[in-house]
Motif scaffolding. Structure first.
Motif, PDB file in Angstrom:
ATOM      1  N   LYS A 190       0.813  -1.215   0.000  1.00 39.48           N
ATOM      2  CA  LYS A 190       0.000   0.000   0.000  1.00 39.48           C
ATOM      3  C   LYS A 190       0.850   1.270   0.000  1.00 39.48           C
ATOM      4  O   LYS A 190       0.317   2.372  -0.129  1.00 39.48           O
ATOM      5  CB  LYS A 190      -0.920   0.007   1.222  1.00 39.48           C
ATOM      6  N   LEU A 191       2.161   1.117   0.144  1.00 41.77           N
ATOM      7  CA  LEU A 191       3.034   2.281   0.231  1.00 41.77           C
ATOM      8  C   LEU A 191       3.399   2.812  -1.151  1.00 41.77           C
ATOM      9  O   LEU A 191       3.495   2.058  -2.123  1.00 41.77           O
ATOM     10  CB  LEU A 191       4.314   1.924   0.993  1.00 41.77           C
ATOM     11  N   GLU A 192       3.630   4.107  -1.207  1.00 37.82           N
ATOM     12  CA  GLU A 192       4.128   4.730  -2.438  1.00 37.82           C
ATOM     13  C   GLU A 192       5.612   4.400  -2.608  1.00 37.82           C
ATOM     14  O   GLU A 192       6.310   4.046  -1.642  1.00 37.82           O
ATOM     15  CB  GLU A 192       3.945   6.247  -2.361  1.00 37.82           C
ATOM     16  N   ASP A 193       6.095   4.551  -3.841  1.00 40.00           N
ATOM     17  CA  ASP A 193       7.512   4.287  -4.096  1.00 40.00           C
ATOM     18  C   ASP A 193       8.403   5.174  -3.227  1.00 40.00           C
ATOM     19  O   ASP A 193       9.464   4.728  -2.753  1.00 40.00           O
ATOM     20  CB  ASP A 193       7.837   4.526  -5.577  1.00 40.00           C
ATOM     21  N   THR A 194       7.981   6.411  -3.020  1.00 37.69           N
ATOM     22  CA  THR A 194       8.792   7.322  -2.200  1.00 37.69           C
ATOM     23  C   THR A 194       8.888   6.835  -0.759  1.00 37.69           C
ATOM     24  O   THR A 194       9.928   6.975  -0.108  1.00 37.69           O
ATOM     25  CB  THR A 194       8.190   8.737  -2.221  1.00 37.69           C
ATOM     26  N   GLN A 195       7.801   6.245  -0.260  1.00 36.61           N
ATOM     27  CA  GLN A 195       7.815   5.708   1.108  1.00 36.61           C
ATOM     28  C   GLN A 195       8.723   4.484   1.199  1.00 36.61           C
ATOM     29  O   GLN A 195       9.449   4.309   2.182  1.00 36.61           O
ATOM     30  CB  GLN A 195       6.396   5.348   1.550  1.00 36.61           C
ATOM     31  N   ARG A 245       7.332  -5.342  -5.720  1.00 32.42           N
ATOM     32  CA  ARG A 245       5.994  -5.174  -6.326  1.00 32.42           C
ATOM     33  C   ARG A 245       5.689  -6.270  -7.355  1.00 32.42           C
ATOM     34  O   ARG A 245       4.535  -6.703  -7.489  1.00 32.42           O
ATOM     35  CB  ARG A 245       5.885  -3.809  -6.993  1.00 32.42           C
TER      36      ARG A 245
END
Length: 365
Positions: free
Chosen positions: A36-41, A56
């Motif tokens: 559920k996290l963004e790539d930046t996270q 992913r």
């Protein structure tokens, strides 16, 4: 649970992602939340773009084969957050994120003593390994070793002949038992004990895997007994890792004319306990083995350690070689000032000592 396990397998399949990195990631997010996290996270957690892509879009063949493997009777995959994951092993630096287990995973929570030594041991060495293992299991101690030829194999055999439990840690996948000569022995071990590996089940043995195996052998155990070892041997690697992990190291003295005893004799010169009986080992390993001997262990071994030893994670990372406060703080992921306060309390209790370059474990600890 299968969904959670799949995310653990995805993490394990990410290239160049070690146990320390995984521990830091899961301290922030449960594995199943990573998707559920963004790539930046994910990048903020230390993952590179290549690693994010691997997380992913994993190799489904690997994931599905592992899940199918674990569906078979007697097979288990233990993650770091699994309550059956052995407490002592979890405390070491870079603990394996996943353990593949065949047999009874509950035995991994029992008090264990590792017995290791030369693949080319003398008849006396083989006899001693068998005898010590047989007596240890009579005292309800699990014997752990690496399934190798020589001392390892005789230690496993001694434990089985004594009607006890033994754990074999492999430097290959559990479907690729090595050496082949010990396949029958491996089958006997998993009947009452367990086979353990951090590698994919189909992984072949490789030289680089055996030092990794050795850290698990020592990490599972309250102490390591070296029966015979040459000056350059995997057994000495296990002993060094045990010291770094804060475990006791014991050695049987050997003849000065025996080249396969030079390493174990050298360990004694460097401070390993010279032992001649099982009683000497059990009197030193203390609380954990003592509870098992008295048959009064109402708590799990993990609970015993938590009750008896303050700051177990910190204590597990203070060994016989000096470690500075900054390094300990990084390993334990704690602020330096907090580690200093904990070390002071441990020092007051006689569990660690301040030395030039940092802190070391005392004999009592």
């Amino acid at each position: 649970m299968s969904g959670e396990l799949e995310w653990w397998l995805r993490l394990a399949a990410v290239p160049r992602l070690g146990g320390q990195a995984v521990s830091k990631i899961i301290s922030r997010y449960p594995p199943h939340q990573l998707g559920k996290l963004e790539d930046t996270q994910l990048a903020a957690l230390g993952l590179s773009q290549t690693q994010i892509k691997a997380l992913r879009y994993p190799d489904r063949t690997t994931i599905d084969k592992c899940l199918a493997w674990a569906d078979e009777p007697g097979r288990h995959i233990l993650s770091l957050t699994d309550p059956r994951y052995p407490y002592l092993l979890k405390q070491i630096s870079g603990a394996p994120p996943l353990l593949f287990v065949e047999g009874n995973p509950d035995v991994l929570m029992s008090p264990q003593l590792a017995i290791v030594g030369s693949r080319h041991a003398s008849p006396d060495g083989l006899s001693l390994a068998h005898a010590f293992a047989k007596e240890l299991v009579s005292q309800d101690v699990v014997v752990t070793s690496g399934l190798a030829l020589g001392i390892d194999g005789r230690a496993h055999r001694g434990a089985l002949d004594g009607g006890g439990v033994t754990v074999a840690v492999l430097g290959s996948g559990l479907e690729r038992v090595y050496p082949a000569a010990h396949r029958k022995l491996a089958d006997e071990i998993k009947e009452k004990g367990a086979l353990v590996s951090e590698l994919w089940p189909w992984s072949p043995p490789k030289p680089a895997f055996f030092p990794r195996r050795n850290r698990i052998i020592s990490g599972l155990s309250v102490g390591v007994l070296v029966v015979e070892a040459a000056l350059k041997s995997g057994s000495l690697i296990t002993a060094r890792l045990a010291l770094e992990q804060g475990r006791d190291v014991f050695a049987l003295p050997g003849s000065i004319h025996n080249p396969h005893a030079k390493g174990s004799n050298g360990l004694i010169k460097q401070g390993a306990y010279l032992v001649e009986s099982v009683e000497e080992i059990l009197s030193q390993v203390g609380t954990l083995a003592g509870c098992a001997i008295n048959h009064q262990l109402d708590m799990s071994p993990a609970q015993v350690l938590q009750e008896q030893l303050p700051f177990p994670e910190l204590l597990a990372n203070v060994g016989n070689e000096a470690r500075c406060v900054d390094v300990l703080a990084e390993i334990c992921d704690e602020p330096v000032h907090e580690i200093m306060m904990q070390l002071l309390e441990l020092e007051l209790q006689g569990l660690v000592s301040a030395v030039p370059g940092g802190y070391v474990r005392t004999r009592r600890g």
